[in-house]
Design an enzyme around this catalytic site. Structure first.
Site, PDB file in Angstrom:
ATOM      1  N   LYS A  84      -9.722  -2.484 -14.666  1.00 29.14           N
ATOM      2  CA  LYS A  84      -8.362  -2.009 -15.290  1.00 29.14           C
ATOM      3  C   LYS A  84      -6.943  -2.509 -14.313  1.00 29.14           C
ATOM      4  O   LYS A  84      -5.872  -1.965 -14.234  1.00 29.14           O
ATOM      5  CB  LYS A  84      -8.205  -0.356 -14.659  1.00 29.14           C
ATOM      6  CG  LYS A  84      -9.450   0.250 -15.450  1.00 29.14           C
ATOM      7  CD  LYS A  84      -9.672   0.041 -16.696  1.00 29.14           C
ATOM      8  CE  LYS A  84      -8.695   0.479 -17.814  1.00 29.14           C
ATOM      9  NZ  LYS A  84      -8.868   0.027 -19.024  1.00 29.14           N
ATOM     10  N   HIS A 108     -15.724  -8.923 -12.975  1.00 24.89           N
ATOM     11  CA  HIS A 108     -15.266  -7.920 -11.873  1.00 24.89           C
ATOM     12  C   HIS A 108     -15.898  -8.017 -10.627  1.00 24.89           C
ATOM     13  O   HIS A 108     -15.670  -7.322  -9.627  1.00 24.89           O
ATOM     14  CB  HIS A 108     -15.592  -6.524 -12.203  1.00 24.89           C
ATOM     15  CG  HIS A 108     -14.871  -6.039 -13.519  1.00 24.89           C
ATOM     16  ND1 HIS A 108     -13.316  -6.373 -13.645  1.00 24.89           N
ATOM     17  CD2 HIS A 108     -15.124  -5.157 -14.536  1.00 24.89           C
ATOM     18  CE1 HIS A 108     -13.043  -5.695 -14.610  1.00 24.89           C
ATOM     19  NE2 HIS A 108     -13.964  -5.144 -15.162  1.00 24.89           N
ATOM     20  N   SER A 127      -5.372   4.267 -14.142  1.00 20.24           N
ATOM     21  CA  SER A 127      -5.945   3.864 -15.446  1.00 20.24           C
ATOM     22  C   SER A 127      -7.469   4.035 -15.497  1.00 20.24           C
ATOM     23  O   SER A 127      -8.072   4.348 -16.529  1.00 20.24           O
ATOM     24  CB  SER A 127      -5.434   2.356 -15.705  1.00 20.24           C
ATOM     25  OG  SER A 127      -5.963   1.887 -16.828  1.00 20.24           O
TER      26      SER A 127
END
Length: 340
Positions: free
Chosen positions: A69, A124, A154
């Site tokens: 995010k 990630h 988020s």
């Protein structure tokens, strides 16, 4: 051309649909831990992460690396347009996760047929789990950072609609888990502090969501300079126009509406909804902001200031936040808003 995907792309998409269906049936809502980092099962596995650690990298590979995010899909969209010299055909015909597939997922980038040249890939992973061969290659990493306060808002909302993630619980519970690193992909603090050590390397670019928001054309030029990619002014204008938030939200290849509700239930909230900086001030209470700031100051001590540290208007929340329109205003703060 802006028509349907070409046969090779369509065949791969058909295969991905089967993979997505199979993954959807294995979602459990509980995480497994790999070398001290939590991951959701079905989408990831110890084998897929280990395989990524030991994969072979090419010198012309381009990786988008982020904590979740933090603007991953925004940067993918920008890169997808840059390498096509501003032509939007690719972003309008091929799903975003196929244009820059994830490295560490069960259906990982290194196991897929090459769909672009250079290869675009996303991750990630914290630096200690990233593909080892990258560090002796000329491949490039673009690391996107973002105000962690906006990240937690988020990520909270995303956890409400993403089938592979655990229910986040109350906003306060989720904030505490975030500060302790007990969320998907672990600690934001460890993630950014690990990768920021790469600054100064020729094949590493650190750029922030806030910088893109403030000056998207200038940020695109900076990315092009890092990649050694020349764009005409017309192509640059096209990249900026087609990577704008509203353009992405209207593009089914970029807004994730192609995914089934079992993986991403956008009936409960859009994946791309606001695309702004500083929305955390509409959701944090004063007490939550103070608790966050205490941990942030301790964990980030000694590091240079980031764009979100330098903005005096981003320093504290409104003592009486204005919630999103809701039938029950008292609960509005439990529904943070996502960004790309």
């Amino acid at each position: 051309m802006d028509g349907p995907a070409e046969p090779q792309t369509q065949a791969l998409w058909d295969t991905e649909e089967n993979d997505i269906s199979e993954i959807s049936q294995k979602l459990s809502g509980e995480y497994f831990w790999y070398k001290g980092i939590p991951f959701p099962p079905a989408v990831y596995s110890p084998e897929s992460i280990s395989s990524t650690e030991n994969a072979e990298v090419r010198d012309d590979d381009i990786f988008v690396v982020t904590y979740p995010k933090s603007g991953t899909n925004w940067m993918i969209e920008i890169l997808s347009l840059i390498i096509k010299d501003g032509d939007p055909s690719w972003v309008r015909s091929v799903p975003i996760w196929q244009r820059a597939p994830w490295c560490e997922t069960v259906v990982g980038a290194f196991s897929l047929p090459d769909e672009s040249n250079p290869r675009l890939m996303s991750s990630h992973l914290p630096i200690q789990l990233f593909t080892k061969s990258f560090f002796t290659s000329k491949a490039k990493v673009i690391y996107m950072g973002r105000n962690p306060r906006d990240v937690v808002v988020s990520l909270y909302h995303y956890s409400k609609i993403a089938g592979q993630l655990k229910d986040p619980g109350t906003p306060d519970q989720f904030l505490q888990n975030f500060l302790k690193g007990e969320v998907q992909f672990g600690s934001w603090f460890d993630h950014i502090k690990g990768w920021i050590r790469m600054q100064g390397k020729d094949n590493f670019l650190f750029i922030t969501y806030e910088e893109l928001q403030k000056d998207l054309p200038g940020s695109v030029r900076r990315v092009c300079q890092f990649l050694g990619w020349q764009l005409s002014e017309e192509a640059l204008a096209s990249v900026v126009a087609h990577s704008a938030f509203e353009a992405m939200r209207a593009n089914p290849m970029s807004n994730f509406t192609l995914l089934p509700p079992s993986l991403l239930d956008q009936r409960r909230g859009a994946f791309l909804r606001k695309g702004v900086c500083g929305d955390w001030k509409n959701h944090f209470t004063v007490a939550q902001s103070q608790a966050f700031d205490r941990v942030y100051r301790e964990r980030m001590r000694g590091l240079p200031a980031f764009p979100w540290d330098e903005d005096p208007e981003d320093a504290s929340p409104d003592p009486d936040p204005s919630p999103d329109p809701s039938p029950n205003p008292e609960r509005a703060s439990e529904h943070p808003s996502p960004q790309p």
